[in-house]
Design a protein around this motif. Structure first.
Motif, PDB file in Angstrom:
ATOM      1  N   GLY A 112       0.810  -1.212   0.000  1.00  0.00           N
ATOM      2  CA  GLY A 112       0.000   0.000   0.000  1.00  0.00           C
ATOM      3  C   GLY A 112       0.842   1.261   0.000  1.00  0.00           C
ATOM      4  N   MET A 113       2.147   1.114  -0.146  1.00  0.00           N
ATOM      5  CA  MET A 113       3.057   2.269  -0.081  1.00  0.00           C
ATOM      6  C   MET A 113       3.320   2.916  -1.443  1.00  0.00           C
ATOM      7  SD  MET A 113       3.809   2.946   2.998  1.00  0.00           S
ATOM      8  CE  MET A 113       5.152   4.069   2.670  1.00  0.00           C
ATOM      9  N   GLY A 114       3.150   2.181  -2.535  1.00  0.00           N
ATOM     10  CA  GLY A 114       3.493   2.697  -3.862  1.00  0.00           C
ATOM     11  C   GLY A 114       2.801   3.997  -4.190  1.00  0.00           C
ATOM     12  N   LEU A 115       1.491   4.028  -4.043  1.00  0.00           N
ATOM     13  CA  LEU A 115       0.760   5.247  -4.377  1.00  0.00           C
ATOM     14  C   LEU A 115       0.902   6.321  -3.306  1.00  0.00           C
ATOM     15  CD1 LEU A 115      -2.399   3.815  -6.141  1.00  0.00           C
ATOM     16  CD2 LEU A 115      -0.427   4.961  -7.167  1.00  0.00           C
ATOM     17  N   VAL A 116       1.241   5.931  -2.093  1.00  0.00           N
ATOM     18  CA  VAL A 116       1.554   6.926  -1.064  1.00  0.00           C
ATOM     19  C   VAL A 116       2.827   7.667  -1.466  1.00  0.00           C
ATOM     20  CG1 VAL A 116       2.238   7.258   1.351  1.00  0.00           C
ATOM     21  CG2 VAL A 116       0.398   5.666   0.788  1.00  0.00           C
ATOM     22  N   ILE A 117       3.818   6.927  -1.934  1.00  0.00           N
ATOM     23  CA  ILE A 117       5.064   7.526  -2.403  1.00  0.00           C
ATOM     24  C   ILE A 117       4.793   8.429  -3.599  1.00  0.00           C
ATOM     25  CG2 ILE A 117       7.288   7.014  -3.509  1.00  0.00           C
ATOM     26  CD1 ILE A 117       7.313   4.436  -1.710  1.00  0.00           C
ATOM     27  N   VAL A 118       4.004   7.938  -4.554  1.00  0.00           N
ATOM     28  CA  VAL A 118       3.649   8.739  -5.725  1.00  0.00           C
ATOM     29  C   VAL A 118       2.966  10.034  -5.300  1.00  0.00           C
ATOM     30  CG1 VAL A 118       2.099   8.823  -7.732  1.00  0.00           C
ATOM     31  CG2 VAL A 118       3.540   6.823  -7.358  1.00  0.00           C
ATOM     32  N   SER A 119       1.997   9.934  -4.414  1.00  0.00           N
ATOM     33  CA  SER A 119       1.266  11.116  -3.948  1.00  0.00           C
ATOM     34  C   SER A 119       2.188  12.123  -3.268  1.00  0.00           C
ATOM     35  CB  SER A 119       0.144  10.718  -2.994  1.00  0.00           C
ATOM     36  OG  SER A 119      -0.820   9.960  -3.673  1.00  0.00           O
ATOM     37  N   GLU A 120       3.139  11.640  -2.486  1.00  0.00           N
ATOM     38  CA  GLU A 120       4.092  12.523  -1.807  1.00  0.00           C
ATOM     39  C   GLU A 120       4.997  13.238  -2.821  1.00  0.00           C
ATOM     40  OE1 GLU A 120       5.687  14.404   1.517  1.00  0.00           O
ATOM     41  OE2 GLU A 120       3.939  13.107   1.397  1.00  0.00           O
ATOM     42  N   ILE A 121       5.462  12.506  -3.819  1.00  0.00           N
ATOM     43  CA  ILE A 121       6.305  13.110  -4.859  1.00  0.00           C
ATOM     44  C   ILE A 121       5.529  14.183  -5.611  1.00  0.00           C
ATOM     45  CG2 ILE A 121       7.473  12.661  -7.064  1.00  0.00           C
ATOM     46  CD1 ILE A 121       8.202   9.866  -5.884  1.00  0.00           C
ATOM     47  N   VAL A 122       4.294  13.875  -5.971  1.00  0.00           N
ATOM     48  CA  VAL A 122       3.450  14.832  -6.693  1.00  0.00           C
ATOM     49  C   VAL A 122       3.224  16.075  -5.835  1.00  0.00           C
ATOM     50  CG1 VAL A 122       1.127  15.221  -7.619  1.00  0.00           C
ATOM     51  CG2 VAL A 122       2.347  13.091  -8.134  1.00  0.00           C
ATOM     52  N   SER A 123       2.924  15.888  -4.575  1.00  0.00           N
ATOM     53  CA  SER A 123       2.698  17.006  -3.658  1.00  0.00           C
ATOM     54  C   SER A 123       3.950  17.880  -3.528  1.00  0.00           C
ATOM     55  CB  SER A 123       2.273  16.481  -2.296  1.00  0.00           C
ATOM     56  OG  SER A 123       2.105  17.528  -1.384  1.00  0.00           O
ATOM     57  N   ASN A 124       5.112  17.239  -3.387  1.00  0.00           N
ATOM     58  CA  ASN A 124       6.365  17.990  -3.268  1.00  0.00           C
ATOM     59  C   ASN A 124       6.667  18.815  -4.511  1.00  0.00           C
ATOM     60  OD1 ASN A 124       6.799  16.992  -0.708  1.00  0.00           O
ATOM     61  ND2 ASN A 124       8.223  15.399  -1.371  1.00  0.00           N
ATOM     62  N   ALA A 125       6.182  18.356  -5.663  1.00  0.00           N
ATOM     63  CA  ALA A 125       6.403  19.085  -6.915  1.00  0.00           C
ATOM     64  C   ALA A 125       5.252  20.057  -7.199  1.00  0.00           C
ATOM     65  CB  ALA A 125       6.556  18.095  -8.068  1.00  0.00           C
ATOM     66  N   LYS A 126       4.419  20.287  -6.199  1.00  0.00           N
ATOM     67  CA  LYS A 126       3.278  21.207  -6.291  1.00  0.00           C
ATOM     68  C   LYS A 126       2.259  20.782  -7.347  1.00  0.00           C
ATOM     69  CE  LYS A 126       5.848  25.167  -4.486  1.00  0.00           C
ATOM     70  NZ  LYS A 126       6.649  24.373  -3.669  1.00  0.00           N
ATOM     71  N   GLY A 127       2.127  19.459  -7.490  1.00  0.00           N
ATOM     72  CA  GLY A 127       1.172  18.913  -8.442  1.00  0.00           C
ATOM     73  C   GLY A 127      -0.037  18.343  -7.733  1.00  0.00           C
ATOM     74  N   ARG A 128      -0.878  17.704  -8.508  1.00  0.00           N
ATOM     75  CA  ARG A 128      -2.049  17.021  -7.938  1.00  0.00           C
ATOM     76  C   ARG A 128      -2.262  15.718  -8.693  1.00  0.00           C
ATOM     77  NH1 ARG A 128      -4.018  21.181 -10.929  1.00  0.00           N
ATOM     78  NH2 ARG A 128      -5.608  20.674 -12.465  1.00  0.00           N
ATOM     79  N   ILE A 129      -2.900  14.793  -8.031  1.00  0.00           N
ATOM     80  CA  ILE A 129      -3.137  13.472  -8.607  1.00  0.00           C
ATOM     81  C   ILE A 129      -4.619  13.136  -8.501  1.00  0.00           C
ATOM     82  CG2 ILE A 129      -2.571  12.298  -6.439  1.00  0.00           C
ATOM     83  CD1 ILE A 129      -1.339  10.034  -8.152  1.00  0.00           C
ATOM     84  N   ASP A 130      -5.154  12.568  -9.582  1.00  0.00           N
ATOM     85  CA  ASP A 130      -6.546  12.153  -9.620  1.00  0.00           C
ATOM     86  C   ASP A 130      -6.616  10.718 -10.121  1.00  0.00           C
ATOM     87  OD1 ASP A 130      -7.971  14.679  -8.954  1.00  0.00           O
ATOM     88  OD2 ASP A 130      -7.015  15.387 -10.794  1.00  0.00           O
ATOM     89  N   PHE A 131      -7.512   9.940  -9.545  1.00  0.00           N
ATOM     90  CA  PHE A 131      -7.762   8.570  -9.974  1.00  0.00           C
ATOM     91  C   PHE A 131      -9.149   8.544 -10.587  1.00  0.00           C
ATOM     92  CE2 PHE A 131      -4.924   8.493  -6.333  1.00  0.00           C
ATOM     93  CZ  PHE A 131      -3.856   7.750  -6.836  1.00  0.00           C
ATOM     94  N   VAL A 132      -9.217   8.246 -11.878  1.00  0.00           N
ATOM     95  CA  VAL A 132     -10.478   8.303 -12.606  1.00  0.00           C
ATOM     96  C   VAL A 132     -10.821   6.903 -13.115  1.00  0.00           C
ATOM     97  CG1 VAL A 132     -11.717   9.423 -14.491  1.00  0.00           C
ATOM     98  CG2 VAL A 132      -9.840  10.651 -13.338  1.00  0.00           C
ATOM     99  N   PRO A 133     -11.779   6.236 -12.463  1.00  0.00           N
ATOM    100  CA  PRO A 133     -12.155   4.899 -12.940  1.00  0.00           C
ATOM    101  C   PRO A 133     -12.952   5.008 -14.238  1.00  0.00           C
ATOM    102  CG  PRO A 133     -13.555   5.547 -11.111  1.00  0.00           C
ATOM    103  CD  PRO A 133     -12.545   6.652 -11.294  1.00  0.00           C
ATOM    104  N   SER A 134     -12.720   4.063 -15.122  1.00  0.00           N
ATOM    105  CA  SER A 134     -13.491   3.994 -16.352  1.00  0.00           C
ATOM    106  C   SER A 134     -14.858   3.407 -16.040  1.00  0.00           C
ATOM    107  CB  SER A 134     -12.757   3.114 -17.355  1.00  0.00           C
ATOM    108  OG  SER A 134     -13.571   2.892 -18.490  1.00  0.00           O
ATOM    109  N   LYS A 135     -15.834   3.739 -16.849  1.00  0.00           N
ATOM    110  CA  LYS A 135     -17.171   3.183 -16.636  1.00  0.00           C
ATOM    111  C   LYS A 135     -17.189   1.681 -16.890  1.00  0.00           C
ATOM    112  CE  LYS A 135     -19.504   7.464 -17.663  1.00  0.00           C
ATOM    113  NZ  LYS A 135     -20.341   8.230 -18.564  1.00  0.00           N
ATOM    114  N   ASP A 136     -16.325   1.241 -17.812  1.00  0.00           N
ATOM    115  CA  ASP A 136     -16.326  -0.169 -18.187  1.00  0.00           C
ATOM    116  C   ASP A 136     -15.169  -0.949 -17.575  1.00  0.00           C
ATOM    117  OD1 ASP A 136     -18.534   0.361 -19.797  1.00  0.00           O
ATOM    118  OD2 ASP A 136     -17.268   0.854 -21.512  1.00  0.00           O
ATOM    119  N   ARG A 137     -13.946  -0.475 -17.815  1.00  0.00           N
ATOM    120  CA  ARG A 137     -12.751  -1.224 -17.411  1.00  0.00           C
ATOM    121  C   ARG A 137     -11.637  -0.248 -17.058  1.00  0.00           C
ATOM    122  NH1 ARG A 137     -12.884  -6.259 -18.048  1.00  0.00           N
ATOM    123  NH2 ARG A 137     -10.645  -6.519 -17.960  1.00  0.00           N
ATOM    124  N   GLY A 138     -10.784  -0.671 -16.137  1.00  0.00           N
ATOM    125  CA  GLY A 138      -9.526   0.013 -15.901  1.00  0.00           C
ATOM    126  C   GLY A 138      -9.596   1.307 -15.117  1.00  0.00           C
TER     127      GLY A 138
END
Length: 128
Positions: A86-112
């Protein structure tokens, strides 16, 4: 996997952290596709000139995510994987935050899932 490059896009981020971010996203997408026929990962980098942002997306055509799984992804420190931490996306989120970015997770209606990361565009020219 498909990569669609666009114009040169500069962002302020440590190169190692960017590599770690991309590797984590690709690893997660790949693991989501284990039992998927015609598995596909699409990576796209684009520039939104109106908002002065660089947008990195990683999309897979894996199984549709339940609301519970999406909540776990966003929350972090939880995993649906047998050997995950469960750490992979926590690390990703921290990196994005440090670079003053934002992250969104958008599920597809059908797949993926589409992971969309937005960084501020660095308007300073790269010096050689």
């Amino acid at each position: 996997m498909e990569f669609k490059p666009s114009d040169a896009a500069w962002i302020k981020i440590d190169p190692f952290e960017l590599e770690l971010l991309v590797l984590n996203l690709l690893r997660n997408a790949n693991e989501a596709l284990v039992k998927t026929a015609n598995a596909r990962i699409e990576v796209n980098v684009s520039i939104n000139k109106e908002t002065s942002e660089v947008i990195l997306t990683v999309k897979n055509n894996g199984p549709k995510l339940s609301e519970e799984a999406l909540i776990k992804i966003k929350r972090g420190f939880e995993t649906t994987k047998k050997n995950g931490t469960g750490m992979g996306l926590v690390i990703v989120s921290e990196i994005v935050s440090n670079a003053k970015g934002r992250i969104d997770f958008v599920p597809s209606k059908d797949r993926g899932l589409l992971v969309k990361i937005t960084f501020p565009l660095d308007t300073h020219e790269q010096k050689n």
